[in-house]
Design a protein around this motif. Structure first.
Motif, PDB file in Angstrom:
ATOM      1  N   SER A  10     -33.676 141.565  75.025  1.00 12.80           N
ATOM      2  CA  SER A  10     -34.729 140.893  75.699  1.00 12.80           C
ATOM      3  C   SER A  10     -34.864 139.456  75.608  1.00 12.80           C
ATOM      4  O   SER A  10     -34.061 138.727  74.886  1.00 12.80           O
ATOM      5  CB  SER A  10     -36.239 142.045  75.351  1.00 12.80           C
ATOM      6  OG  SER A  10     -36.103 141.054  73.889  1.00 12.80           O
ATOM      7  N   GLY A  11     -34.871 139.312  76.967  1.00 12.01           N
ATOM      8  CA  GLY A  11     -35.487 137.343  76.634  1.00 12.01           C
ATOM      9  C   GLY A  11     -33.788 137.083  77.427  1.00 12.01           C
ATOM     10  O   GLY A  11     -32.928 137.580  77.025  1.00 12.01           O
ATOM     11  N   PHE A  12     -33.744 135.633  77.625  1.00  7.15           N
ATOM     12  CA  PHE A  12     -32.490 134.500  77.461  1.00  7.15           C
ATOM     13  C   PHE A  12     -31.932 134.135  76.514  1.00  7.15           C
ATOM     14  O   PHE A  12     -32.382 133.322  75.630  1.00  7.15           O
ATOM     15  CB  PHE A  12     -33.184 133.645  78.574  1.00  7.15           C
ATOM     16  CG  PHE A  12     -33.095 133.950  79.183  1.00  7.15           C
ATOM     17  CD1 PHE A  12     -31.910 134.684  81.195  1.00  7.15           C
ATOM     18  CD2 PHE A  12     -34.985 134.017  80.073  1.00  7.15           C
ATOM     19  CE1 PHE A  12     -33.173 135.283  81.916  1.00  7.15           C
ATOM     20  CE2 PHE A  12     -35.184 134.662  81.177  1.00  7.15           C
ATOM     21  CZ  PHE A  12     -34.325 135.163  82.205  1.00  7.15           C
ATOM     22  N   THR A  13     -31.299 134.195  76.643  1.00  9.32           N
ATOM     23  CA  THR A  13     -29.707 133.563  74.998  1.00  9.32           C
ATOM     24  C   THR A  13     -30.353 131.697  76.117  1.00  9.32           C
ATOM     25  O   THR A  13     -30.088 131.500  76.565  1.00  9.32           O
ATOM     26  CB  THR A  13     -28.379 133.952  74.924  1.00  9.32           C
ATOM     27  OG1 THR A  13     -27.530 133.637  75.899  1.00  9.32           O
ATOM     28  CG2 THR A  13     -29.200 135.333  74.446  1.00  9.32           C
ATOM     29  N   LEU A  14     -30.271 130.993  74.528  1.00  6.63           N
ATOM     30  CA  LEU A  14     -29.674 129.487  74.834  1.00  6.63           C
ATOM     31  C   LEU A  14     -28.799 128.974  75.784  1.00  6.63           C
ATOM     32  O   LEU A  14     -28.710 128.414  76.780  1.00  6.63           O
ATOM     33  CB  LEU A  14     -30.345 128.840  73.463  1.00  6.63           C
ATOM     34  CG  LEU A  14     -29.570 127.225  73.265  1.00  6.63           C
ATOM     35  CD1 LEU A  14     -31.354 127.138  73.563  1.00  6.63           C
ATOM     36  CD2 LEU A  14     -29.281 126.727  72.356  1.00  6.63           C
ATOM     37  N   ILE A  15     -27.703 129.893  75.650  1.00 10.07           N
ATOM     38  CA  ILE A  15     -26.822 129.084  75.969  1.00 10.07           C
ATOM     39  C   ILE A  15     -26.954 129.708  77.674  1.00 10.07           C
ATOM     40  O   ILE A  15     -26.759 129.145  78.540  1.00 10.07           O
ATOM     41  CB  ILE A  15     -25.254 129.981  76.052  1.00 10.07           C
ATOM     42  CG1 ILE A  15     -24.822 129.053  75.416  1.00 10.07           C
ATOM     43  CG2 ILE A  15     -24.545 129.997  77.136  1.00 10.07           C
ATOM     44  CD1 ILE A  15     -23.447 129.653  74.486  1.00 10.07           C
ATOM     45  N   GLU A  16     -27.690 130.601  78.116  1.00 10.73           N
ATOM     46  CA  GLU A  16     -28.002 130.768  79.710  1.00 10.73           C
ATOM     47  C   GLU A  16     -29.289 130.550  80.302  1.00 10.73           C
ATOM     48  O   GLU A  16     -29.052 130.073  81.011  1.00 10.73           O
ATOM     49  CB  GLU A  16     -28.658 132.294  79.439  1.00 10.73           C
ATOM     50  CG  GLU A  16     -28.056 133.923  79.331  1.00 10.73           C
ATOM     51  CD  GLU A  16     -28.205 134.970  79.326  1.00 10.73           C
ATOM     52  OE1 GLU A  16     -29.579 135.141  78.235  1.00 10.73           O
ATOM     53  OE2 GLU A  16     -27.606 135.928  79.855  1.00 10.73           O
ATOM     54  N   ALA A  17     -29.668 129.956  79.443  1.00 13.42           N
ATOM     55  CA  ALA A  17     -31.273 128.866  79.965  1.00 13.42           C
ATOM     56  C   ALA A  17     -30.089 127.441  79.658  1.00 13.42           C
ATOM     57  O   ALA A  17     -30.630 126.706  80.914  1.00 13.42           O
ATOM     58  CB  ALA A  17     -31.896 128.584  78.671  1.00 13.42           C
TER      59      ALA A  17
END
Length: 181
Positions: A10-17
């Motif tokens: 669930s949520g976004f990873t730092l790399i995706e952001a």
């Protein structure tokens, strides 16, 4: 362990952001480049409008002093005006200076010199290296039937290619008006 996997998915990873932020930044840079080019083109359009208005203003000045501009013996065949660095030069010298006709009674030639000098000051609003030329285009009988008024100035042109300005060139645009005094 199942709870741990659910939490990771669930949520976004730092790399995706960071990748999303990079994509947004590239888009905003493109918009900023287009905005800068739009402002530059708007400024050029403003200068071209001023030049056209100045040329038509000179035509009005010439029509107002018909007695001078229709006299072949008095009016020169060519008048050159140059505005640069805050100063104006007019050739021939007979039109370069004269009395202040707003406060005194003047002859047609003195009125032409005064009006031309007043008009030439407006060229200082255009970019540097502005030139104006008045050329007698035609003579019918003993009077000139037309003059060609030409204005030239220097202008920087920017060319946009693939998300940015790649080239800057200097051109010399011209605007002309045919005047029948």
């Amino acid at each position: 362990m199942k709870e741990l996997r659910k939490h990771r998915e669930s949520g976004f990873t730092l790399i995706e952001a960071l990748i999303a932020l990079l994509i947004v930044m590239i888009g905003l840079l493109g918009v900023a480049g287009m905005q800068a080019l739009a402002i530059h083109n708007s400024t050029q359009a403003h200068i071209r409008t001023l030049a056209s208005l100045d040329a038509h203003s000179l035509a009005s000045v010439m029509r107002a002093n018909r007695a001078y501009w229709t006299d072949v013996a008095a009016a020169p065949a060519t008048v050159s005006i140059a505005a640069s660095g805050g100063s104006v030069s007019i050739s021939p010298a007979s039109l370069a200076a004269g009395p202040d006709c707003s406060a005194a009674t003047c002859t047609a030639a003195q009125s032409a010199a005064y009006a031309l000098n007043q008009w030439a000051q407006s060229l200082l609003d255009l970019p540097s290296a502005t030139k104006a030329t008045i050329t007698r285009a035609a003579v019918t009988g003993s009077a000139p039937s037309a003059y060609l008024v030409t204005l030239q100035w220097s202008e920087q042109n920017l060319e946009a290619k693939n998300q940015g300005v790649t080239k800057s060139t200097t051109t010399t645009p011209t605007t002309s008006v045919v005047v029948q005094p």
